[in-house]
Design an enzyme around this catalytic site. Sequence first.
Site, PDB file in Angstrom:
ATOM      1  N   ASP A  51      14.334  -7.939   2.095  1.00 54.98           N
ATOM      2  CA  ASP A  51      15.456  -7.061   1.763  1.00 54.98           C
ATOM      3  C   ASP A  51      15.828  -7.149   0.283  1.00 54.98           C
ATOM      4  OD1 ASP A  51      15.577  -6.548   4.461  1.00 54.98           O
ATOM      5  OD2 ASP A  51      17.630  -7.243   4.741  1.00 54.98           O
ATOM      6  N   HIS A 197      14.324 -12.383   1.605  1.00 53.83           N
ATOM      7  CA  HIS A 197      14.781 -11.534   0.508  1.00 53.83           C
ATOM      8  C   HIS A 197      13.845 -11.679  -0.679  1.00 53.83           C
ATOM      9  CE1 HIS A 197      18.323 -12.096   3.062  1.00 53.83           C
ATOM     10  NE2 HIS A 197      18.778 -10.953   2.568  1.00 53.83           N
TER      11      HIS A 197
END
Length: 282
Positions: A51, A197
Amino acid sequence: MPGAPGRAALAVAGLALLHAVPAATWLPAVRRLLPGLAGAGAADHVALTFDDGPDPRSTPRFLDELARLDCRATFFVLGEMLERHPALGRRVVADGHEIAVHGWHHGNALAAPPGRTAAEIGAAARLVADVTGVRPAWYRPPYGVLSAEALVAARILGLRPVLWTAWGRDWTRSATPSSVLAALAPGLRGGATLLLHDSDHTSAPGSWRSGLGALPELVGRCRSAGLRVGPLRDHLAGGPSDSGGSGGSVRRHPVLHAAPETAAPGNTGDAENTTDPLERLS
């Protein structure tokens, strides 16, 4: 284990809960009631997802490491980051990875005025298509907060919402490769969707290094267990069509084509009559 009627009752209860308190979808108990939404997939496969990028400080390092591992993943990008770094978004796709929508800003849908979340999802989806030439198939809401507005917007755009079954808690200042592996370990099994991430854009500075450092061991553990590691397209059967998305042309919606003054950044809107909110893919 519940039989078919029991599973059906759980699914109905889960859907009722989703409509009643959609913003609670990030909670583990809710995700257990909705395994498809959580990303539970093929029993011999683990989905690797990232992400908050693309970020020129960190995303290239993830791409290089994934190439070294001969592994593909799904990158949930923010519209504001892709708008700043379009060449990096194109590299994600050129390297064989999947690109998906994480919204425009990393905002909490609960704090957004009516219409903004839908407009931002639409703007981000169109930008992905314009920049990469690929129509996105997946949507993950920031913080896992899937509001009713976001759910409707995703359905109209043909995006399938997907959260995660396990996360590495790699966004904190204290995160290390070892802590990321420890956080993922209880959920590291066939069918899992893992959340990491590739950017610290919305988290502690430099925290992305913990996820990057954990990658070799993470992929190695999965492969040693006989599990394939890859993107969501190889993990969840049917893609967006399983959740009611069209998978093709999507009907026009006024909120998703808000006028420029009410639309998200990058969403210019238009007055043209079209059957597809991702106009240039019609």
